[in-house]
Design a protein around this motif. Sequence first.
Motif, mmCIF file in Angstrom:
data_model
loop_
_atom_site.group_PDB
_atom_site.id
_atom_site.type_symbol
_atom_site.label_atom_id
_atom_site.label_comp_id
_atom_site.label_asym_id
_atom_site.label_seq_id
_atom_site.Cartn_x
_atom_site.Cartn_y
_atom_site.Cartn_z
ATOM 1 N N ILE A 58 0.856 -1.234 0.120
ATOM 2 C CA ILE A 58 0.108 0.085 -0.229
ATOM 3 C C ILE A 58 0.792 1.142 -0.032
ATOM 4 C CG2 ILE A 58 -1.718 1.294 1.372
ATOM 5 C CD1 ILE A 58 -2.923 -1.269 2.320
ATOM 6 N N LEU A 59 1.722 1.067 0.934
ATOM 7 C CA LEU A 59 2.793 2.312 0.914
ATOM 8 C C LEU A 59 3.546 2.605 -0.655
ATOM 9 C CD1 LEU A 59 4.875 2.110 4.230
ATOM 10 C CD2 LEU A 59 2.989 3.511 3.680
ATOM 11 N N PHE A 60 3.884 1.397 -1.388
ATOM 12 C CA PHE A 60 4.464 1.649 -2.656
ATOM 13 C C PHE A 60 3.419 2.249 -3.548
ATOM 14 C CE2 PHE A 60 4.869 -0.572 -6.799
ATOM 15 C CZ PHE A 60 5.880 0.031 -7.158
ATOM 16 N N ALA A 61 2.312 1.770 -3.738
ATOM 17 C CA ALA A 61 1.036 1.908 -4.301
ATOM 18 C C ALA A 61 0.880 3.459 -4.289
ATOM 19 C CB ALA A 61 -0.349 1.201 -4.120
ATOM 20 N N LEU A 62 0.780 4.142 -2.859
ATOM 21 C CA LEU A 62 0.405 5.534 -2.854
ATOM 22 C C LEU A 62 1.520 6.328 -3.258
ATOM 23 C CD1 LEU A 62 -0.986 5.331 1.121
ATOM 24 C CD2 LEU A 62 -2.173 5.785 -1.082
ATOM 25 N N LEU A 63 2.654 6.036 -2.848
ATOM 26 C CA LEU A 63 3.621 7.142 -3.404
ATOM 27 C C LEU A 63 3.666 6.888 -4.776
ATOM 28 C CD1 LEU A 63 5.796 8.758 -2.244
ATOM 29 C CD2 LEU A 63 7.588 7.208 -2.134
ATOM 30 N N THR A 64 3.610 5.765 -5.571
ATOM 31 C CA THR A 64 3.765 5.642 -7.026
ATOM 32 C C THR A 64 2.483 6.268 -7.599
ATOM 33 O OG1 THR A 64 4.671 3.438 -6.831
ATOM 34 C CG2 THR A 64 3.510 4.055 -9.044
ATOM 35 N N GLY A 65 1.392 6.677 -7.100
ATOM 36 C CA GLY A 65 0.301 7.416 -7.154
ATOM 37 C C GLY A 65 0.570 8.968 -7.031
ATOM 38 N N PHE A 66 1.270 9.254 -6.172
ATOM 39 C CA PHE A 66 1.880 10.573 -6.031
ATOM 40 C C PHE A 66 2.607 11.025 -7.066
ATOM 41 C CE2 PHE A 66 0.719 10.048 -1.256
ATOM 42 C CZ PHE A 66 -0.560 10.635 -1.395
ATOM 43 N N LEU A 67 3.647 10.081 -7.253
ATOM 44 C CA LEU A 67 4.521 10.579 -8.451
ATOM 45 C C LEU A 67 3.822 10.574 -9.750
ATOM 46 C CD1 LEU A 67 7.761 10.467 -8.473
ATOM 47 C CD2 LEU A 67 7.693 8.278 -9.181
ATOM 48 N N ALA A 68 3.082 9.487 -10.016
ATOM 49 C CA ALA A 68 2.247 9.766 -11.283
ATOM 50 C C ALA A 68 1.527 10.976 -11.448
ATOM 51 C CB ALA A 68 1.504 8.550 -11.491
ATOM 52 N N SER A 69 0.994 11.479 -10.360
ATOM 53 C CA SER A 69 0.164 12.540 -10.271
ATOM 54 C C SER A 69 0.817 13.794 -10.627
ATOM 55 C CB SER A 69 -0.680 12.659 -8.933
ATOM 56 O OG SER A 69 -1.572 13.819 -8.876
ATOM 57 N N ASP A 70 2.023 13.980 -10.181
ATOM 58 C CA ASP A 70 2.901 14.910 -10.299
ATOM 59 C C ASP A 70 3.350 15.150 -11.828
ATOM 60 O OD1 ASP A 70 2.599 15.773 -7.404
ATOM 61 O OD2 ASP A 70 4.746 14.793 -7.088
ATOM 62 N N ALA A 71 3.553 14.053 -12.126
ATOM 63 C CA ALA A 71 4.172 13.831 -13.691
ATOM 64 C C ALA A 71 2.946 14.305 -14.710
ATOM 65 C CB ALA A 71 4.818 12.500 -13.904
ATOM 66 N N TRP A 72 2.000 13.753 -14.614
ATOM 67 C CA TRP A 72 0.614 14.356 -15.379
ATOM 68 C C TRP A 72 0.525 15.670 -15.212
ATOM 69 C CZ3 TRP A 72 2.160 9.503 -15.770
ATOM 70 C CH2 TRP A 72 1.416 8.480 -16.846
ATOM 71 N N GLU A 73 0.580 16.239 -14.059
ATOM 72 C CA GLU A 73 -0.057 17.559 -13.784
ATOM 73 C C GLU A 73 1.204 18.489 -14.475
ATOM 74 O OE1 GLU A 73 -2.049 20.856 -12.729
ATOM 75 O OE2 GLU A 73 -2.684 18.767 -12.649
ATOM 76 N N ARG A 74 2.360 18.066 -14.454
ATOM 77 C CA ARG A 74 3.416 18.978 -15.001
ATOM 78 C C ARG A 74 3.290 19.131 -16.561
ATOM 79 N NH1 ARG A 74 6.967 16.851 -11.441
ATOM 80 N NH2 ARG A 74 7.586 15.231 -12.579
ATOM 81 N N ASN A 75 2.722 17.812 -17.097
ATOM 82 C CA ASN A 75 2.605 17.732 -18.790
ATOM 83 C C ASN A 75 1.244 18.379 -18.965
ATOM 84 O OD1 ASN A 75 4.277 15.668 -20.470
ATOM 85 N ND2 ASN A 75 4.355 15.005 -18.021
ATOM 86 N N ARG A 76 0.362 18.433 -18.125
ATOM 87 C CA ARG A 76 -0.999 19.227 -18.377
ATOM 88 C C ARG A 76 -0.469 20.748 -18.235
ATOM 89 N NH1 ARG A 76 -3.656 15.069 -15.488
ATOM 90 N NH2 ARG A 76 -3.573 16.004 -13.727
#
Length: 266
Positions: A58-76
């Motif tokens: 769960i900790l791995f999934a949560l931090l991966t989700g935060f990392l993906a959210s940051d990357a997608w937001e920068r691209n948007r």
Amino acid sequence: MLIEFWLDQPVWLILGGLAGLLAATGLLIFWLAQGRLTQSFSASLTGVVAPFFGSVAILFALLTGFLASDAWERNRQASRSVLSERDALVAVRELSLAAAADMAELRSAVRAYLAAVVDDEWPLLKDGHASPKAAGALRELLREVSDPKLTDNLGQVAHTALLEQALRARSARSDRLALSEQYSDHPKWWTVLILACLTQLALALVHLERPRAQAAAIAVFSMAAVVALGLVAVKERPFDGPLALQPVALRDALALMTPAAPPALP
């Protein structure tokens, strides 16, 4: 530096490097769990219940989700800044065409700025650098737009609209440059990779008595982690990397504003 070097590689090397890392750590964990030299110690750890794996995963999934959210937001944000810059420059041109006064010099300044961004500044964005040529072209455009004589020729309302659109283009360029200067969040990437290895270790602990199931669980998780983290890695930086944003919108605007060449004489 290591993270930046990894993210600079082509897609297949980004995925290959990630797969190689998780394969190496998975094999090491499996050897430590089932090898002859360490088997007696690992046998003493038997009894870790299966739900324990979930706490690490769960900790791995949560931090991966935060990392993906940051990357997608920068691209948007990068896409929005480029489109906003394009729309503002097109609006300046359209307003100049609608005006009764001759504003050919202003339209020429818009074209010069677009050409400087597309040809000179865009290749520099991957290193987070701005182009002096584009900066000079923007200053010339602002000088043309802020000419006090335009108020007499166009009227206060039209001149104010021109100024607003030119300043909007300047603000969008500033946002674009700011996004190009944002480097990868190294601590977050290292944390995600460490959590991926800890998740492999957690899978090994809950399958100590079943070597084949242990190997299969580690392999399946590792492949899933490569897919998830690899997708985030190729989208990490908007203006750099294998899937970097291209100046298609600005190039199309430049083509729209470039006068067509006269037909050749027979």
